[in-house]
Scaffold this motif. Sequence first.
Motif, PDB file in Angstrom:
ATOM      1  N   ASN A 196       0.824  -1.210   0.000  1.00 57.49           N
ATOM      2  CA  ASN A 196       0.000   0.000   0.000  1.00 57.49           C
ATOM      3  C   ASN A 196       0.858   1.260   0.000  1.00 57.49           C
ATOM      4  O   ASN A 196       0.574   2.223  -0.719  1.00 57.49           O
ATOM      5  CB  ASN A 196      -0.926   0.010   1.224  1.00 57.49           C
ATOM      6  CG  ASN A 196      -2.017  -1.041   1.118  1.00 57.49           C
ATOM      7  OD1 ASN A 196      -2.249  -1.606   0.057  1.00 57.49           O
ATOM      8  ND2 ASN A 196      -2.686  -1.307   2.225  1.00 57.49           N
ATOM      9  N   LEU A 197       1.909   1.255   0.799  1.00 56.86           N
ATOM     10  CA  LEU A 197       2.784   2.426   0.866  1.00 56.86           C
ATOM     11  C   LEU A 197       3.539   2.632  -0.443  1.00 56.86           C
ATOM     12  O   LEU A 197       3.732   3.768  -0.887  1.00 56.86           O
ATOM     13  CB  LEU A 197       3.763   2.283   2.036  1.00 56.86           C
ATOM     14  CG  LEU A 197       3.143   2.399   3.433  1.00 56.86           C
ATOM     15  CD1 LEU A 197       4.186   2.131   4.501  1.00 56.86           C
ATOM     16  CD2 LEU A 197       2.513   3.778   3.631  1.00 56.86           C
ATOM     17  N   LEU A 198       3.969   1.545  -1.077  1.00 59.30           N
ATOM     18  CA  LEU A 198       4.646   1.663  -2.371  1.00 59.30           C
ATOM     19  C   LEU A 198       3.695   2.217  -3.433  1.00 59.30           C
ATOM     20  O   LEU A 198       4.100   3.017  -4.283  1.00 59.30           O
ATOM     21  CB  LEU A 198       5.187   0.295  -2.810  1.00 59.30           C
ATOM     22  CG  LEU A 198       6.476  -0.174  -2.124  1.00 59.30           C
ATOM     23  CD1 LEU A 198       6.793  -1.611  -2.527  1.00 59.30           C
ATOM     24  CD2 LEU A 198       7.643   0.746  -2.484  1.00 59.30           C
ATOM     25  N   SER A 199       2.433   1.802  -3.363  1.00 57.18           N
ATOM     26  CA  SER A 199       1.439   2.315  -4.307  1.00 57.18           C
ATOM     27  C   SER A 199       1.240   3.815  -4.106  1.00 57.18           C
ATOM     28  O   SER A 199       1.181   4.587  -5.076  1.00 57.18           O
ATOM     29  CB  SER A 199       0.108   1.580  -4.122  1.00 57.18           C
ATOM     30  OG  SER A 199       0.258   0.201  -4.363  1.00 57.18           O
ATOM     31  N   SER A 200       1.138   4.234  -2.846  1.00 60.20           N
ATOM     32  CA  SER A 200       0.982   5.660  -2.541  1.00 60.20           C
ATOM     33  C   SER A 200       2.187   6.450  -3.045  1.00 60.20           C
ATOM     34  O   SER A 200       2.036   7.538  -3.621  1.00 60.20           O
ATOM     35  CB  SER A 200       0.817   5.867  -1.030  1.00 60.20           C
ATOM     36  OG  SER A 200      -0.301   5.184  -0.531  1.00 60.20           O
ATOM     37  N   LEU A 201       3.375   5.888  -2.831  1.00 62.18           N
ATOM     38  CA  LEU A 201       4.600   6.561  -3.252  1.00 62.18           C
ATOM     39  C   LEU A 201       4.668   6.697  -4.774  1.00 62.18           C
ATOM     40  O   LEU A 201       5.093   7.736  -5.309  1.00 62.18           O
ATOM     41  CB  LEU A 201       5.813   5.784  -2.737  1.00 62.18           C
ATOM     42  CG  LEU A 201       7.189   6.412  -2.969  1.00 62.18           C
ATOM     43  CD1 LEU A 201       7.298   7.740  -2.223  1.00 62.18           C
ATOM     44  CD2 LEU A 201       8.292   5.452  -2.509  1.00 62.18           C
ATOM     45  N   ALA A 202       4.229   5.673  -5.480  1.00 62.85           N
ATOM     46  CA  ALA A 202       4.263   5.710  -6.944  1.00 62.85           C
ATOM     47  C   ALA A 202       3.291   6.743  -7.499  1.00 62.85           C
ATOM     48  O   ALA A 202       3.555   7.357  -8.552  1.00 62.85           O
ATOM     49  CB  ALA A 202       3.927   4.325  -7.497  1.00 62.85           C
ATOM     50  N   LEU A 203       2.177   6.966  -6.804  1.00 64.71           N
ATOM     51  CA  LEU A 203       1.149   7.874  -7.295  1.00 64.71           C
ATOM     52  C   LEU A 203       1.357   9.319  -6.835  1.00 64.71           C
ATOM     53  O   LEU A 203       0.824  10.255  -7.446  1.00 64.71           O
ATOM     54  CB  LEU A 203      -0.232   7.394  -6.828  1.00 64.71           C
ATOM     55  CG  LEU A 203      -0.698   6.052  -7.400  1.00 64.71           C
ATOM     56  CD1 LEU A 203      -1.925   5.559  -6.647  1.00 64.71           C
ATOM     57  CD2 LEU A 203      -1.005   6.175  -8.886  1.00 64.71           C
ATOM     58  N   ALA A 204       2.119   9.503  -5.764  1.00 60.56           N
ATOM     59  CA  ALA A 204       2.275  10.838  -5.163  1.00 60.56           C
ATOM     60  C   ALA A 204       2.774  11.909  -6.136  1.00 60.56           C
ATOM     61  O   ALA A 204       2.329  13.060  -6.047  1.00 60.56           O
ATOM     62  CB  ALA A 204       3.201  10.750  -3.953  1.00 60.56           C
ATOM     63  N   PRO A 205       3.691  11.617  -7.066  1.00 60.49           N
ATOM     64  CA  PRO A 205       4.157  12.682  -7.977  1.00 60.49           C
ATOM     65  C   PRO A 205       3.058  13.303  -8.830  1.00 60.49           C
ATOM     66  O   PRO A 205       3.242  14.400  -9.378  1.00 60.49           O
ATOM     67  CB  PRO A 205       5.192  11.960  -8.855  1.00 60.49           C
ATOM     68  CG  PRO A 205       5.688  10.841  -8.003  1.00 60.49           C
ATOM     69  CD  PRO A 205       4.484  10.374  -7.237  1.00 60.49           C
ATOM     70  N   LEU A 206       1.918  12.627  -8.955  1.00 61.08           N
ATOM     71  CA  LEU A 206       0.819  13.175  -9.754  1.00 61.08           C
ATOM     72  C   LEU A 206       0.050  14.258  -9.005  1.00 61.08           C
ATOM     73  O   LEU A 206      -0.641  15.080  -9.623  1.00 61.08           O
ATOM     74  CB  LEU A 206      -0.161  12.053 -10.133  1.00 61.08           C
ATOM     75  CG  LEU A 206       0.368  10.945 -11.044  1.00 61.08           C
ATOM     76  CD1 LEU A 206      -0.664   9.826 -11.144  1.00 61.08           C
ATOM     77  CD2 LEU A 206       0.693  11.495 -12.427  1.00 61.08           C
ATOM     78  N   VAL A 207       0.153  14.250  -7.679  1.00 60.15           N
ATOM     79  CA  VAL A 207      -0.681  15.136  -6.857  1.00 60.15           C
ATOM     80  C   VAL A 207      -0.503  16.612  -7.200  1.00 60.15           C
ATOM     81  O   VAL A 207      -1.502  17.335  -7.382  1.00 60.15           O
ATOM     82  CB  VAL A 207      -0.413  14.883  -5.355  1.00 60.15           C
ATOM     83  CG1 VAL A 207      -1.097  15.948  -4.497  1.00 60.15           C
ATOM     84  CG2 VAL A 207      -0.898  13.499  -4.957  1.00 60.15           C
TER      85      VAL A 207
END
Length: 246
Positions: A196-207
């Motif tokens: 879950n944390l890796l998924s959040s990290l992968a998506l964070a640059p889009l924010v």
Amino acid sequence: MFSPEFFLVAVPAVLLTGLSKGGFGGAFGGIAVPLLALAVPPTQAAAIMLPILCTADLVGLRAYYGKWDAANLKIMLPGALLGVLLGALSFGMFNERVIGLLIGGIAVAFVLLNLLRPPASTAGLPPARGKGTLLSALSGFTSFVAHAGGPPMMMHLLPQQLDKVRYVATINVFFLLTNAVKLLPYALLGQFSADNLLSSLALAPLVPFGVWAGLWLQNRVNHVWFYRIARAGLLLAGLQLIVKNL
């Protein structure tokens, strides 16, 4: 986890979250978790989205720093903390579908009743301490157990007809602190797995791209249309909660 199907729903969910928080006080942010839940289980979707929400709150803070309504926050934050505490203590005890249906029904009724009333004055109504504290507690609670904290908070702020920047700044700093408080109990409840944390990290640059898009749109919308869009977002969030939990 990192399948094409996951990113097909995760990328729009994150961008929509950023856009909503950056420009419209989270009016459409409630769609993100159900959208992501098309690819992963709902509880996992919520766990992935919580760090994303915190990131969006922090990115938006720079644009809205110091522009919030302090009088409202004094009413809202104590209630939210109580609601999060109740949500953490009662985790797994309540039927999330019933809570979602209840909040969705209240949100839809709120918007429809406002459509039937005479047009509100531009001055709006003053903040109501009792109602505000109750709705804030409900927001904190439903944010924790059903990921639906936006509608109660919007029901508190929309009748006040705040300046659009003050409205967004107030609701954003409210959820910045509320989501930050939720991190510890989520971690203690085992919601933050490595995947879950890796998924959040992968998506964070889009924010940041979503937040900047929201800021760009808000600067091109006047006060009247801003509140029309916000109420449309509340109606959509309410309907989404009803459909999701039927």
